[in-house]
Write a protein that holds these residues in place. Structure first.
Motif, short mmCIF file in Angstrom:
data_model
loop_
_atom_site.label_atom_id
_atom_site.label_comp_id
_atom_site.label_asym_id
_atom_site.label_seq_id
_atom_site.Cartn_x
_atom_site.Cartn_y
_atom_site.Cartn_z
N LEU A 34 58.10 99.26 28.52
CA LEU A 34 58.62 99.41 26.63
C LEU A 34 59.85 99.90 26.26
CD1 LEU A 34 57.72 103.34 29.15
CD2 LEU A 34 55.45 101.76 27.93
N CYS A 35 60.21 99.19 25.86
CA CYS A 35 61.69 98.74 25.71
C CYS A 35 61.26 98.53 24.73
CB CYS A 35 63.02 97.79 26.82
SG CYS A 35 63.48 98.93 27.91
N ASP A 36 61.87 98.36 23.47
CA ASP A 36 61.35 97.80 22.00
C ASP A 36 62.80 96.91 21.74
OD1 ASP A 36 59.45 99.24 21.52
OD2 ASP A 36 61.12 101.60 21.56
N PHE A 82 49.74 100.10 27.19
CA PHE A 82 49.49 101.62 25.31
C PHE A 82 47.83 101.42 25.32
CE2 PHE A 82 53.38 103.11 27.16
CZ PHE A 82 52.99 104.56 26.99
N MET A 86 44.50 104.13 26.41
CA MET A 86 43.88 104.48 25.01
C MET A 86 42.42 104.26 24.88
SD MET A 86 47.46 104.02 22.68
CE MET A 86 46.06 105.34 21.05
N ALA A 89 40.96 108.55 21.34
CA ALA A 89 40.81 109.70 20.63
C ALA A 89 42.59 109.54 20.35
CB ALA A 89 40.83 111.03 21.48
N GLY A 90 43.53 108.55 21.12
CA GLY A 90 44.43 108.48 22.10
C GLY A 90 45.28 108.93 22.63
N ARG A 91 44.63 109.29 23.74
CA ARG A 91 44.86 109.79 25.17
C ARG A 91 44.76 108.78 25.88
NH1 ARG A 91 42.96 114.83 25.19
NH2 ARG A 91 41.61 115.59 23.45
N LEU A 92 45.44 108.83 27.51
CA LEU A 92 46.06 108.09 27.93
C LEU A 92 44.73 108.25 29.17
CD1 LEU A 92 50.35 108.08 28.77
CD2 LEU A 92 48.56 105.90 28.16
N VAL A 102 47.79 111.87 34.74
CA VAL A 102 48.81 110.43 34.62
C VAL A 102 50.22 110.99 34.27
CG1 VAL A 102 46.96 108.85 34.98
CG2 VAL A 102 47.34 108.96 32.31
N VAL A 103 51.13 109.92 34.42
CA VAL A 103 51.91 110.19 34.83
C VAL A 103 53.12 108.56 34.62
CG1 VAL A 103 54.70 111.14 35.12
CG2 VAL A 103 52.41 112.06 35.33
N VAL A 104 53.72 108.24 33.39
CA VAL A 104 54.69 107.15 33.23
C VAL A 104 55.50 107.04 34.07
CG1 VAL A 104 55.58 105.39 32.01
CG2 VAL A 104 53.64 106.70 31.00
N THR A 108 60.95 101.12 31.74
CA THR A 108 61.87 100.99 31.05
C THR A 108 63.46 100.74 31.56
OG1 THR A 108 62.78 103.30 31.91
CG2 THR A 108 61.65 103.45 29.71
N TYR A 110 66.34 97.93 32.00
CA TYR A 110 66.76 97.03 31.05
C TYR A 110 68.50 96.34 32.02
CZ TYR A 110 66.59 96.32 25.56
OH TYR A 110 66.61 96.29 25.30
#
Lengths: 123, 233
Positions: A34-36, A82, A86, A89-92, A102-104, A108, A110
């Protein structure tokens, strides 16, 4: 340009862990999905920023730590992308049971995990 | 290149650890002086400055407030807030796309914060990050409370495209709610995505222009301020 301060921080941490007189051959990073942070850019900046010091020529290895999704309905923990997780509809949703409860949980991180050094010789 | 394997040294160090420690120090110093630092982040044009104006009006004289604005260049935002009578300082990041704790400390210093021990001249400082939905979430700027603002015209799918901004926020603000009437923003899908990324963050649906939802958000900030810092005075 958020990669540059990150690279400076990576170099600082790697150098403070390097024994005096040693050369660094490899630097291993763990970067959450999830880190860019784009590995190709990190490697490019690292190569330039490391010039003239013990990390010059060292290989920067970026290990991607997957993002994980915890499902409240079935309890399963799944790695996910991600885009793949999905619906249209853009749902997880849970890849195991399809629930939207659901929960992420992860992804994250680093962290500089370890370095490989050569003491009293050349790399 | 020799073939001998080198010595492996375990480092296991958070890359942004120094900044995180500086941010923790700022939070502790401000809390000790009764100051809440509220961070606001979101895309350029998501309505962050307009939301700050509405919030400061909504909070009224109950809290003595100031604003730190961060932009790559210009002092457009600080001028705008000062024209309305609010104390504002402008940070120029000069190409950096996010604030770090050191830059926030510079803005606070212009406000005389943290200053000597004891009560400070402000109860609330709002720090508006550079307009950017990516790394503003990854680098801790020292705020005790972080809001992420997304505007309706940006689209309901943005939490899934920029997840980190939502995972770490203390609250999510959907701004420009007057545009919901246009009909192509799926509020249910947005709620579901926010809940998946950050189940404990409240979602405020706000139109700063019309004043809708501002009262609820201002009340929540006051309540969180009391919980984090203690009652004023």
């Amino acid at each position: 340009m958020h990669e540059l301060p990150i690279i400076e921080s990576i170099l600082d941490i790697a150098l403070s862990a390097t024994p005096s007189g040693a050369l660094v051959r490899r630097v291993e990073l763990a970067v959450g999905a999830l880190c860019d942070a784009e590995p190709a850019w990190l490697e490019r900046y690292f190569r330039v920023a490391a010039r003239g010091g013990p990390c010059e020529g060292a290989r920067l290895e970026v290990r991607r730590v997957p993002a994980t999704l915890r499902c409240a309905a079935c309890g399963s923990l799944s790695e996910f992308e991600f885009r793949l997780g999905m619906t249209a509809a853009g749902r997880l949703s849970c890849p195991a049971c399809g629930s939207a409860e659901v929960v992420v949980e992860g992804g994250t991180d680093y962290r500089l995990e370890r370095i490989e050094v050569i003491e009293g010789g050349s790399r | 290149m020799s073939d001998t394997r080198g010595r492996i040294i375990d480092v296991k160090t958070e890359i942004l650890g120094d900044n995180a420690r500086e941010a923790d120090r700022l939070r502790a110093e401000l809390a000790a002086r009764g100051v809440l630092l509220l961070g606001i982040r979101g895309s350029p044009g998501s309505g962050k400055t307009t939301l700050i104006e509405a919030l400061l009006r909504g909070l009224g004289p109950k809290l003595r407030s100031a604003v730190i604005e961060a932009d790559l260049e210009s002092r457009v935002d600080a001028d705008r807030l000062e024209a309305l009578g609010f104390r504002a300082v402008q940070l120029r990041t000069g190409g950096f796309c996010h604030l770090d704790a050191g830059m926030t400390a510079e803005g606070l210093a212009e406000l005389g914060l943290p200053g000597p021990p004891g009560p400070a001249a402000y109860d609330l400082v709002v720090v508006e990050n550079v307009g950017n939905l990516i790394c503003t979430a990854q680098v801790d700027e020292g705020a005790a409370l972080d809001l992420v603002v997304l505007s309706v015209p940006e689209g309901h799918d943005k939490p899934l495209k920029y997840p980190v901004s939502f995972v770490d926020a203390d609250a999510v603000v959907l701004s420009k709610s007057d545009y919901l009437a246009m009909g192509d923003f799926d509020l249910d899908a947005f709620r579901a995505a926010v809940a998946a990324l950050n189940p404990s963050a409240p979602l405020f649906v706000v139109s700063a222009r019309r004043g809708e939802g501002v009262r609820e958000l201002a009340d929540w900030i006051e309540e969180r301020r009391r919980a984090l810092i203690g009652a004023r005075g």
